[in-house]
Design an enzyme around this catalytic site. Structure first.
Site, PDB file in Angstrom:
ATOM      1  N   ASP A 185       0.799  -1.114  -0.052  1.00 19.40           N
ATOM      2  CA  ASP A 185      -0.041   0.065   0.089  1.00 19.40           C
ATOM      3  C   ASP A 185       0.864   1.238  -0.013  1.00 19.40           C
ATOM      4  OD1 ASP A 185      -1.985  -1.859  -0.014  1.00 19.40           O
ATOM      5  OD2 ASP A 185      -1.926  -1.724   2.286  1.00 19.40           O
ATOM      6  N   HIS A 222      -5.047  -1.745  -5.396  1.00 24.14           N
ATOM      7  CA  HIS A 222      -4.310  -0.417  -5.868  1.00 24.14           C
ATOM      8  C   HIS A 222      -5.127   0.616  -6.373  1.00 24.14           C
ATOM      9  CE1 HIS A 222      -0.974  -3.822  -7.135  1.00 24.14           C
ATOM     10  NE2 HIS A 222      -1.047  -3.672  -6.062  1.00 24.14           N
TER      11      HIS A 222
HETATM   12  P1  GDP Z   1      -0.694   0.158  -3.468  1.00 24.54           P
HETATM   13  O1  GDP Z   1      -1.299  -1.142  -2.896  1.00 24.54           O
HETATM   14  O2  GDP Z   1       0.560   0.412  -3.271  1.00 24.54           O
HETATM   15  O3  GDP Z   1      -1.113   0.628  -4.954  1.00 24.54           O
HETATM   16  O4  GDP Z   1      -1.403   1.287  -2.595  1.00 24.54           O
HETATM   17  P2  GDP Z   1      -2.991   1.520  -2.077  1.00 24.54           P
HETATM   18  O5  GDP Z   1      -3.786   2.087  -3.290  1.00 24.54           O
HETATM   19  O6  GDP Z   1      -3.575   0.331  -1.498  1.00 24.54           O
HETATM   20  O7  GDP Z   1      -2.832   2.648  -0.999  1.00 24.54           O
HETATM   21  C1  GDP Z   1      -2.314   3.872  -1.121  1.00 24.54           C
HETATM   22  C2  GDP Z   1      -3.339   4.857  -0.911  1.00 24.54           C
HETATM   23  O8  GDP Z   1      -2.861   6.367  -0.973  1.00 24.54           O
HETATM   24  C3  GDP Z   1      -4.185   5.130  -1.906  1.00 24.54           C
HETATM   25  O9  GDP Z   1      -5.716   5.554  -1.389  1.00 24.54           O
HETATM   26  C4  GDP Z   1      -3.923   6.064  -2.789  1.00 24.54           C
HETATM   27  O10 GDP Z   1      -5.001   6.837  -3.441  1.00 24.54           O
HETATM   28  C5  GDP Z   1      -3.294   7.201  -1.772  1.00 24.54           C
HETATM   29  N1  GDP Z   1      -2.346   7.945  -2.168  1.00 24.54           N
HETATM   30  C6  GDP Z   1      -1.286   7.594  -3.002  1.00 24.54           C
HETATM   31  N2  GDP Z   1      -0.398   8.400  -3.330  1.00 24.54           N
HETATM   32  C7  GDP Z   1      -0.934   9.456  -2.031  1.00 24.54           C
HETATM   33  C8  GDP Z   1      -0.332  10.613  -1.862  1.00 24.54           C
HETATM   34  O11 GDP Z   1       0.812  11.318  -2.306  1.00 24.54           O
HETATM   35  N3  GDP Z   1      -0.828  11.380  -0.895  1.00 24.54           N
HETATM   36  C9  GDP Z   1      -2.115  10.798  -0.219  1.00 24.54           C
HETATM   37  N4  GDP Z   1      -2.634  11.708   0.724  1.00 24.54           N
HETATM   38  N5  GDP Z   1      -2.785   9.840  -0.924  1.00 24.54           N
HETATM   39  C10 GDP Z   1      -1.918   9.084  -1.752  1.00 24.54           C
HETATM   40  P1  IMO Z   2      -0.911  -4.149  -2.216  1.00 29.50           P
HETATM   41  O1  IMO Z   2      -0.644  -4.658  -3.728  1.00 29.50           O
HETATM   42  C1  IMO Z   2      -0.843  -4.782   1.915  1.00 29.50           C
HETATM   43  C2  IMO Z   2      -0.590  -8.725   3.451  1.00 29.50           C
HETATM   44  C3  IMO Z   2      -1.817  -9.633   4.290  1.00 29.50           C
HETATM   45  C4  IMO Z   2      -1.217 -10.301   5.405  1.00 29.50           C
HETATM   46  C5  IMO Z   2      -0.198 -10.989   4.527  1.00 29.50           C
HETATM   47  C6  IMO Z   2      -0.521 -12.184   3.903  1.00 29.50           C
HETATM   48  O2  IMO Z   2      -2.041  -3.620  -2.251  1.00 29.50           O
HETATM   49  O3  IMO Z   2       0.206  -3.579  -1.572  1.00 29.50           O
HETATM   50  P2  IMO Z   2      -2.267 -13.038   1.799  1.00 29.50           P
HETATM   51  O4  IMO Z   2      -3.759 -12.720   1.580  1.00 29.50           O
HETATM   52  O5  IMO Z   2      -1.353 -12.422   0.645  1.00 29.50           O
HETATM   53  O6  IMO Z   2      -1.856 -14.393   2.082  1.00 29.50           O
HETATM   54  O7  IMO Z   2      -1.949 -12.336   2.897  1.00 29.50           O
HETATM   55  O8  IMO Z   2       0.135 -10.055   3.428  1.00 29.50           O
HETATM   56  N1  IMO Z   2      -0.946  -8.391   2.073  1.00 29.50           N
HETATM   57  C7  IMO Z   2      -0.808  -7.026   1.769  1.00 29.50           C
HETATM   58  N2  IMO Z   2      -0.859  -6.029   2.680  1.00 29.50           N
HETATM   59  N3  IMO Z   2      -1.054  -4.572   0.815  1.00 29.50           N
HETATM   60  C8  IMO Z   2      -1.068  -5.720  -0.092  1.00 29.50           C
HETATM   61  O9  IMO Z   2      -1.000  -5.396  -1.508  1.00 29.50           O
HETATM   62  C9  IMO Z   2      -0.933  -6.973   0.356  1.00 29.50           C
HETATM   63  N4  IMO Z   2      -0.932  -8.249  -0.039  1.00 29.50           N
HETATM   64  C10 IMO Z   2      -0.888  -9.179   0.825  1.00 29.50           C
HETATM   65  O10 IMO Z   2      -2.708  -8.344   4.953  1.00 29.50           O
HETATM   66  O11 IMO Z   2      -0.659  -9.716   6.405  1.00 29.50           O
HETATM   67 MG    MG Z   3      -2.716  -1.807  -1.733  1.00 28.68          MG
END
Ligand code: GDP
Ligand code: IMO
Ligand code: MG
Length: 453
Positions: free
Chosen positions: A17, A45
């Site tokens: 994330d 994502h």
């Molecule tokens: P990923 O799994 O790495 O793609 O990340 P996620 O999408 O799960 O979580 C990142 C969150 O942060 C999302 O809700 C994005 O919209 C948000 N986000 C990304 N870049 C920024 C930033 O620079 N500032 C803020 N406030 N939010 C951001």
């Molecule tokens: P993105 O791509 C955050 C974590 C789960 C759990 C561990 C194992 O959005 O960054 P699983 O279901 O994969 O067997 O869970 O890994 N986990 C993540 N945490 N972002 C992710 O993906 C994750 N993918 C798996 O929360 O602790």
């Molecule tokens: Mg994510």
């Protein structure tokens, strides 16, 4: 960006994330193909385009860039029902997907029994080891997303019961595998369920096969040999962007084992998960958020259990894209990040969510751990060792001003610029992106020389 770079990877450096989706979306227009190579619907994502938010789980984040095609590589575990649902929702919002999503015939299929097994195993771990009901605090639950990821990868390496996307187009092979899997799993599930004191429903192979064949029919025109596809594209001079799902500290070999996911979610998975050898990668972009978060179990040395942690969680909207769970929050861990840069051979860093840290008087960064009374700058990736690590902090001045409208490094308040500079110096890798908000436009891209120059 150097125009000669043909293959670039975007990799999460923490526990997921980090904002990989936003960065991949941003870079997608400069690439011909975006390739997922690991994980499955455990990934979430979030991409914001013109104020509209898209949540992608299996479809690569490049899909929102109209001229870019996407590939779901052989290393991904695909839940076909979720994938079809995701495609349908994208189409309904005007995103054209025809001819833009190729799925590897070698990618493994997540079936309903994988999700049940994931849940049953978690219930058993929650209850305590091997049926012994033990007290709170001794739970060994990994905190998985219960999307069937681990059991599906386990079937892949077990072999005889592994169902691949190509099998959805081969009814006989599919039947053989699913019937065998159901026979083997029934006994296992009975044991898991009785030890965990939970109910379970036996599976009907016929129903699973019928549903899977239906999904295969709908996805038939997208299922192909993506290994040849990718090499043909490379030979034609096209540019590839590899999108790592999950992140380095969740990598099954290099993360905080056993509190990890079940794939190589560092850059090291890109070769085996796509069929393009790792040495073809020219550039590895490490994505980090300006602080730490983690979802699920496992050690996190800089975790905050106080009001500061709550404030960061609320300012950053730190609730899971996939499960909605509140994310654990902590100060930036430079020990873990330097380790992650090393493992991935990171050539540049993108710092995301810097705007979230506005308004704090002080910002802390962890520069070393105390383990067994000794200070170390090494990251012990095994959870049992990391559990004992106590952070050594350096305190930096914070910045009061909101920075979500800032468009260049020169406009950043001194405290924010110094924070970025401190990270760059500690990691020894140039920072090329600073993100100050979720939208594409809220991004500062730095020159080739990085910000410390
Ligand atoms: P990923 O799994 O790495 O793609 O990340 P996620 O999408 O799960 O979580 C990142 C969150 O942060 C999302 O809700 C994005 O919209 C948000 N986000 C990304 N870049 C920024 C930033 O620079 N500032 C803020 N406030 N939010 C951001
Ligand atoms: P993105 O791509 C955050 C974590 C789960 C759990 C561990 C194992 O959005 O960054 P699983 O279901 O994969 O067997 O869970 O890994 N986990 C993540 N945490 N972002 C992710 O993906 C994750 N993918 C798996 O929360 O602790
Ligand atoms: Mg994510």
């Amino acid at each position: 960006m150097n125009r000669t770079d043909q293959c670039t990877a975007v990799i999460g450096l923490q526990w997921g994330d980090e904002g990989k989706g936003k960065l991949v979306d941003l870079l997608a227009a400069e690439h011909d193909l975006v390739v997922r190579y690991n994980g499955g619907a455990n990934a979430g994502h979030s991409v914001v385009v013109g104020g509209e938010r898209f949540a992608l789980h299996l479809v690569p984040s490049g899909i929102l860039s109209p001229a870019t095609r996407t590939v779901i590589g052989n290393g991904v575990v695909v839940d076909p029902a979720r994938l079809l649902d995701e495609i349908e929702k994208l189409e309904a919002r005007g995103v054209k997907t025809e001819g833009r999503i190729a799925i590897s015939d070698r990618a493994h299929v997540v079936l309903d029994y994988h999700k049940s097994e994931d849940g049953l195993r978690e219930e058993l771990l929650k209850a305590g080891q091997a049926g012994k009901r033990v007290g709170a605090g001794t739970s060994q639950e990994i905190g998985t997303t219960r999307r069937g990821i681990g059991p599906c990868y386990a079937d892949k390496v077990t072999r005889a019961t592994g169902v691949r996307m190509g099998d959805l187009l081969r009814p006989d092979a599919l039947r053989r595998k699913v019937e065998l899997a159901c026979r083997m799993k029934h006994a296992l599930f009975e044991g898991l369920a009785s030890s965990a004191h939970v109910e379970w429903e036996p599976f009907e192979p016929d129903a699973i096969i019928e549903t899977a064949l239906g999904h295969g029919d709908k996805l038939r025109h997208r299922i192909t040999d993506t290994t040849y596809l990718l090499h043909d594209e490379l030979n034609a001079g096209r540019r590839l962007l590899f999108e790592g799902a999950n992140a380095t500290l969740l990598d099954v070999d290099h993360g905080t084992y056993p509190y990890v996911t079940s794939s190589n979610s560092s850059v090291l998975g890109a070769g085996p998960g796509s069929g393009v050898p790792g040495h073809r990668l020219d550039r590895v972009i490490g994505v980090m958020k300006a602080y730490s978060t983690r979802v699920g179990g496992g050690p996190m040395p800089t975790e905050l259990h106080d009001e500061t942690g709550n404030q960061i969680r609320e300012r950053g909207h730190e609730y899971g894209t996939t499960t909605g769970r509140p994310r654990r929050v902590g100060w930036l861990d430079l020990v873990a990040l330097r380790y992650a840069c090393m493992v991935n051979g990171v050539s540049e860093v993108a710092i995301m969510l810097l705007d979230v840290l506005a308004g704090f008087d002080d910002l802390k960064v962890c520069t070393a751990y105390i383990v067994d009374g000794r200070e170390t700058d090494r990251f012990p990736p095994d959870a049992a060792d990391l559990e004992h690590a106590r952070p050594v902090y350096e305190t930096l001045s914070g910045f009061g001003e909101e920075i979500t409208g800032v468009t260049s490094m020169g406009e950043l308040p001194a405290g924010a610029a110094a924070y970025v500079d401190r990270i760059e110096r500690h990691l020894g890798v140039p920072v090329r992106v600073v993100s100050v908000g979720p939208d594409r436009a809220q991004t500062i891209r730095l020159s080739e020389t990085g910000c410390a120059s």
